[in-house]
Design an enzyme around this catalytic site. Structure first.
Site, short mmCIF file in Angstrom:
data_model
loop_
_atom_site.label_atom_id
_atom_site.label_comp_id
_atom_site.label_asym_id
_atom_site.label_seq_id
_atom_site.Cartn_x
_atom_site.Cartn_y
_atom_site.Cartn_z
N SER A 25 1.66 7.44 3.70
CA SER A 25 1.31 7.34 2.24
C SER A 25 1.47 5.90 1.51
CB SER A 25 2.72 8.32 1.55
OG SER A 25 2.19 8.42 0.14
N ASN A 73 7.77 -4.01 -1.14
CA ASN A 73 6.89 -3.48 -2.48
C ASN A 73 7.53 -2.92 -3.43
OD1 ASN A 73 5.95 -0.46 -2.53
ND2 ASN A 73 6.52 -0.79 -0.58
N ILE A 75 5.52 -0.93 -6.12
CA ILE A 75 4.36 -0.50 -6.53
C ILE A 75 4.56 0.42 -7.89
CG2 ILE A 75 1.96 0.61 -6.43
CD1 ILE A 75 2.57 -1.92 -4.55
N CYS A 134 11.16 7.68 -2.59
CA CYS A 134 10.71 6.55 -3.19
C CYS A 134 11.91 5.62 -3.82
CB CYS A 134 9.53 6.74 -4.19
SG CYS A 134 8.99 5.20 -4.77
N ILE A 195 10.90 7.03 8.32
CA ILE A 195 11.40 6.67 7.14
C ILE A 195 10.78 6.14 6.15
CG2 ILE A 195 13.81 6.27 8.41
CD1 ILE A 195 13.43 3.35 7.98
N GLY A 221 7.58 -2.43 7.62
CA GLY A 221 7.02 -3.47 8.47
C GLY A 221 7.89 -3.61 9.63
C1 FMN Z 1 2.52 -0.83 -0.49
C2 FMN Z 1 3.28 0.48 -0.14
C3 FMN Z 1 3.40 1.55 -0.90
C4 FMN Z 1 3.80 2.70 -0.39
N1 FMN Z 1 3.80 3.87 -1.25
C5 FMN Z 1 4.48 4.88 -0.77
C6 FMN Z 1 4.08 6.14 -1.69
O1 FMN Z 1 3.61 6.37 -2.71
N2 FMN Z 1 4.89 7.20 -1.08
C7 FMN Z 1 5.61 7.41 -0.05
O2 FMN Z 1 5.97 8.58 0.16
N3 FMN Z 1 5.82 6.26 0.76
C8 FMN Z 1 5.22 4.98 0.28
N4 FMN Z 1 5.31 3.92 1.14
C9 FMN Z 1 6.18 3.96 2.51
C10 FMN Z 1 5.36 4.19 3.69
O3 FMN Z 1 4.57 5.30 3.64
C11 FMN Z 1 6.41 4.11 4.75
O4 FMN Z 1 7.49 5.14 4.78
C12 FMN Z 1 7.09 2.61 4.83
O5 FMN Z 1 6.32 1.71 4.59
C13 FMN Z 1 7.30 2.46 6.22
O6 FMN Z 1 6.58 2.47 7.38
P1 FMN Z 1 6.06 1.04 7.75
O7 FMN Z 1 7.06 0.03 7.98
O8 FMN Z 1 5.05 1.50 8.75
O9 FMN Z 1 5.05 0.65 6.71
C14 FMN Z 1 4.58 2.82 0.75
C15 FMN Z 1 4.54 1.64 1.41
C16 FMN Z 1 4.07 0.36 1.15
C17 FMN Z 1 4.24 -0.63 2.10
#
Ligand code: FMN
Ligand code: FAD
Lengths: 308, 265
Positions: A25, A73, A75, A134, A195, A221
């Site tokens: 997401s 982030n 957002i 969030c 997570i 990341g």
């Molecule tokens: C730019 C950005 C926006 C995100 N927006 C949401 C969101 O709207 N809802 C949500 O449940 N997680 C959101 N996340 C979290 C990601 O879904 C994910 O849980 C988190 O980034 C960890 O995974 P990753 O390290 O692979 O990015 C967001 C992450 C990023 C980087």
């Protein structure tokens, strides 16, 4: 219709996926943004940006900042709101031969309920993922996920109203993630994803100002992978519910680590920004790994970490 | 349509203090890119730097199937790119964004570049030459010092229509390019509806351009920058605030915006 090599197929909460790789997401918009870059039907599924009752404009810029092996982030849940999502975004998602998971967020329990009720009436959705984690909005989001009682109440209310299986998405910003996992399971969550991002910040020493307008943001990341992995392992071991692992997954080996630690499925987030094809490269990589190691079904690997 | 592809470095030329011009082979970009589009470049294969870096398309050569980016070293990512050699392979996304809309016939065109802001305007200028009356084409170029001024020699072909400032007065008029531009606008107050302005430069400069455009109701297109993550419109990480209180994405709704439409801080 979902197709694919059957050795990668997985079933959680009664929903069958062609492979265990989802996109996370907030990192994949509403799917359409990546349409020109690869065949989206190769994905196990797409998790949408968090959807709220009303459209949200989000936080002022800067909203992102790169840190060592990761990014912050804030957002602020910018999204089109549930009505426009159903009218403008869902038709495209429905047309894809992949599973669609709609991520839901809100400021109050009744907002979550209302969004879910409106989604109930739409066709083409396979599951909901409930974002109680969030870190970037003042009310709701993490406020629900960081306390056992409110996490329970939010998921319970959603469970009562949802016609779809639900995934509770947990926050790592808690003292004891296992306790929260137990609570949402008890409240009726069909699966748990973890997570979400870790609260973090960065400072501009020249201007003596925070580098995000929101001051703090969510860290994602490769930098967070070890934390995510430990949490997935703890939850998978303690709670009898399918676990979807995410946090810093960049390649096949990372995905395998999560699967061995107990994740039935995985999500690719920040890596989509680095290489939009990461997710389908992982699908191919998992397939190759299974062939090479003589593994009949990817599900045979789930939780097979030799930790004794 | 945004595409992902690999591209090899044809040449890497040092143009000035920390400024480099990379020529990359890509028939796809050379055919499809329009002035104002950018490419999102994966800098390396390690996790630091992690995200892609955005660069305006600086020029294209359709015959050779190549294009150029002009880059200034400001940190790790640009540092790594500045060390690329011919034959090195880069992973790219592009062309991205809404480019400049070209001027209608008969308009007087003003291009206002500050520092590296010349990157996308150079491509635009190359598209205008031959199509726009030379008398009706004005180029404003500003930089901190003479050393950071690019292409003065090439631009001289424009004759009197080239206006240059440096902050320290080492070349051209001493002062800010926006001041020189404002002076010109004041002199043309009565026919401001016949002007089409295009601008790119550092944030403070574009903020000033936006104020001037609102003040004189100028048709002015500015190319914005901003921290960017996905570059394809998915993450909403690169917003710009609009006069109506909502946001647009710099990457795919821009990077070119009407200067009267945006609120720059
Ligand atoms: C730019 C950005 C926006 C995100 N927006 C949401 C969101 O709207 N809802 C949500 O449940 N997680 C959101 N996340 C979290 C990601 O879904 C994910 O849980 C988190 O980034 C960890 O995974 P990753 O390290 O692979 O990015 C967001 C992450 C990023 C980087
Ligand atoms: C649409 C677009 C077009 C661009 N075109 C060009 C171009 O043609 N030539 C060129 O030299 N640069 C261009 N930039 C800026 C370029 O992307 C940044 O300079 C680069 O990302 C910095 O990376 P770095 O790793 O070297 O610096 P970092 O170590 O990441 O940061 C160093 C400094 O640069 C700032 N910075 C980082 N990323 C950006 C960014 N995306 N935009 C603005 N400032 C940033 C940081 O705040 C910091 O002050 C463009 C940016 C955008 C968004």
């Amino acid at each position: 219709m979902v197709s694919g090599s059957s050795h990668l197929s997985v079933k959680i909460a009664g929903v069958e996926f062609s492979n265990p790789v989802l996109v996370a997401s907030g990192t994949f918009g509403y799917g359409e943004e990546y349409e020109s870059l690869f065949d989206l039907s190769k994905l196990g599924g797409i998790v949408t940006k968090s959807i709220t009752l009303e459209p949200r404009e989000g936080h002022p810029p800067p909203r992102t900042f790169e840190t060592s092996c990761g990014m912050l982030n804030a957002i602020g849940l910018a999204n089109v709101g549930v009505e426009r999502f159903i009218k403008e975004k869902l038709p495209f998602l429905k047309s894809l031969k992949t599973r669609i998971i709609v991520n839901v967020a809100g400021s109050t329990v009744s907002e979550y309920e209302e969004v879910v009720k409106r989604l109930n009436r739409s066709k083409g959705i396979d599951m909901l993922e409930i974002n109680i984690s969030c870190p970037n909005v003042k009310e709701g989001g993490i406020a629900f996920g960081s306390k056992v009682k409110s996490a329970y109440e939010c998921i319970k209310a959603v469970r009562k109203n949802s016609s779809y299986p639900i995934i509770a998405k947990l926050s790592p910003n808690v003292t004891d993630i296992v306790e929260v996992a137990h609570a949402v399971k008890k409240a009726g969550a069909d699966a748990i994803s973890l997570i979400n991002t870790l609260v973090g910040m960065a400072v501009d020493v020249e201007r003596r100002r925070p580098l995000l307008a929101n001051i703090t943001g969510g860290l994602s990341g490769p930098a967070i992978k070890p934390v995510a992995l430990a949490m997935v392992w703890k939850v998978a071991k303690a709670v009898k519910v399918p676990v979807i692992g995410l946090g810093g997954i960049m390649n096949t080996e990372d995905a395998l680590e999560f699967i061995l630690a107990g994740a039935s499925m995985i999500q690719v987030g920040t890596a989509n920004f680095v290489d939009p094809q990461t997710s389908i490269k992982i699908v191919d990589g998992l397939s190759e790994y299974c062939k090479k190691k003589g593994i009949r079904k990817i599900t045979d690997l789930v939780g097979k970490l030799k930790a004794d | 349509m945004i595409s992902q592809f690999t591209s090899s470095v044809v040449s890497n030329q040092k143009l000035g203090e920390k400024i480099f011009k990379l020529t990359l082979s890509s028939p796809y970009i050379s055919k499809r890119a329009k002035p104002g589009n950018f490419v999102h470049i994966k800098v390396g294969s390690t996790y630091s730097p992690l995200l892609r870096r955005a660069f305006s398309v600086h020029n294209v050569d359709k015959q050779k199937g190549s294009f150029e980016v002009l880059l200034k070293v400001v940190g790790r990512g640009t540092g790594i790119l500045s060390e690329k050699s011919p034959g090195d392979i880069l992973d790219l996304l592009g062309p991205i964004g809404k480019g400049f809309s070209l001027p209608q016939e008969g308009k007087t065109v003003m291009l206002v570049a500050g520092g590296m802001g010349i990157a996308p305007l150079w491509f635009l200028l190359n598209n205008l030459i031959g199509k726009t009356d030379k008398e009706k084409l004005l180029f404003f170029s500003g930089a901190k010092t003479e050393k950071e001024l690019l292409y003065c020699e090439n631009l001289k072909d424009l004759g009197a229509n080239l206006m240059v400032t440096t902050d320290d007065g080492s070349f051209g008029t001493k002062g800010l390019i926006t001041d020189l531009f404002l002076k010109e606008i004041k002199g043309r107050k009565n026919d401001s509806s016949k002007l089409m302005v295009y601008s790119c430069g550092p944030p403070e400069m574009l903020k000033r351009m936006s104020e001037i455009s609102k003040g004189y109701d100028l048709s002015c297109q500015i190319s914005l920058e901003g921290n960017m993550a996905c570059g394809v419109g998915a993450c909403w990480g690169c917003p710009v605030k609009l006069e109506n209180g909502w946001y647009k994405r710099v990457c795919v709704d821009g990077p070119v915006f009407d200067a009267r439409e945006v609120v720059l801080e």
